[in-house]
Design a protein around this motif. Structure first.
Motif, short mmCIF file in Angstrom:
data_model
loop_
_atom_site.label_atom_id
_atom_site.label_comp_id
_atom_site.label_asym_id
_atom_site.label_seq_id
_atom_site.Cartn_x
_atom_site.Cartn_y
_atom_site.Cartn_z
N ARG A 255 0.83 -1.20 0.00
CA ARG A 255 0.00 0.00 0.00
C ARG A 255 0.87 1.26 0.00
O ARG A 255 0.54 2.26 -0.63
N ALA B 177 -7.76 3.09 -4.88
CA ALA B 177 -8.61 3.24 -3.70
C ALA B 177 -8.82 1.90 -3.01
O ALA B 177 -8.82 1.82 -1.78
N ARG B 178 -8.96 0.83 -3.82
CA ARG B 178 -9.14 -0.50 -3.24
C ARG B 178 -7.89 -0.94 -2.49
O ARG B 178 -7.95 -1.46 -1.37
N SER C 11 -7.38 0.90 0.80
CA SER C 11 -8.40 0.64 1.82
C SER C 11 -8.32 -0.77 2.38
O SER C 11 -9.03 -1.10 3.32
#
Length: 318
Positions: free
Chosen positions: A284, A308-309, A312
């Protein structure tokens, strides 16, 4: 002292006559208080006369015992004594408060100045006298006077740090402070230097040095900190925006922490789940860094669905 007609500043509450009567009573009491203060000062001068410089040993000891006997404070008596000495009886002005005499105590022209109140006023106030003498007024009115008072109160580092801590807890104050680019640079530099010092200390503490490896490890530590410093020196602190400083600061903090931690990792003790969590977190981080690099290169700051996935996702993804 010239007499002027006294008008009531509160006509709905006091008539001019009532106000003038109260003012006269108050001035009479101030005059009485001034006489008492000068009388106590004269008495202490009689008890322990002022001698040549260096010849006044024992003054404090005598006045300390005397203050206890009369129910006063030794520092108050020392103050009375000093003012009585610099204002001989024939130079004291009736109708002028003792506090005004004290405010002028260091001025060479005090004997003339006290007869000339400012701006046509009929008498000096303590604050006006303190301001004229270049000292902080008891009730600062101008912005400069207020700032001088704050600077005086914050001379001690501990007091200053606590006061600043209280102020920045006020969102409106913190916003105004941080809106100034010069303040942003000052705070960033202080934070960066603190982070460097802390990183060097943690790096040193994480190593168990033996006699043979101590010098080598010390050199590695110094080299590491110098390398980070060289990278940071490429930024002009006087011109860089707060956003630039924050981006470099966050990256530098992360880099220094990794350089400190990695050599001392006990990887063999990590479970598979812990390793996976760390690797997922690093994935990430890489995605976020790529996003930042892209925004810097192209100016496009949008986040697509895949990014975004990734950002998150939790640490425990299988």
């Amino acid at each position: 002292m010239a007499k002027t007609k006294i008008n009531s500043p509160f006509p709905k509450k006091f008539t001019d006559r009532q106000w003038a009567r109260f003012v006269k009573q108050g001035r009479d009491l101030v005059d009485e208080e001034t006489r008492i203060q000068f009388s106590l000062g004269d008495l202490t001068l009689k008890m322990v006369p002022v001698r040549a410089p260096g010849g006044n040993q024992g003054v404090f000891m005598v006045l300390d015992r005397f203050a206890d006997q009369i129910g006063s404070n030794v520092h108050t008596l020392m103050d009375y004594r000093h003012v009585a000495h610099v204002w001989p009886p024939d130079q004291r002005v009736r109708g002028v408060a003792w506090s005004v005499h004290r405010a002028f105590d260091a001025l060479e022209d005090r004997f003339d100045l006290i007869h000339n109140p400012p701006n046509g006023a009929d008498r000096w106030t303590e604050d006006a006298a303190l301001s004229r003498a270049g000292r902080l007024p008891q009730r600062p009115l101008t912005k400069a006077e207020k700032l001088d008072r704050v600077r005086t109160l914050m001379r001690e580092n501990e007091n200053a740090s606590e006061a600043v801590g209280e102020l920045i807890r006020r969102p409106d104050v913190a916003h105004k402070v941080m809106a100034d680019p010069s303040n942003q640079r000052i705070l960033y530099r202080a934070h960066h230097e603190q982070r460097q010092e802390a990183a060097a200390a943690r790096f040193a503490a994480s190593h168990e040095w033996d006699r043979g490896g101590a010098v080598e490890n010390e050199e590695e530590e110094a080299t590491e900190v110098r390398q980070v410093s060289r990278r940071e020196s490429a930024v002009d602190y006087q011109r860089a925006s707060s956003e630039v400083l924050e981006l470099i600061g966050s990256g530098t903090t992360f880099l220094v922490d990794l350089q400190r931690m990695i050599p001392g990792l006990h990887v063999a003790e990590f479970t598979e789940r812990e390793v996976r969590a760390i690797l997922d977190n690093h994935r990430r981080i890489r995605a976020a860094l790529d996003w930042c690099d892209s925004a810097l290169s192209t100016g496009d700051k949008t986040m697509d669905d895949e990014l975004a996935r990734i950002l998150s996702e939790g640490d425990d993804q299988p």
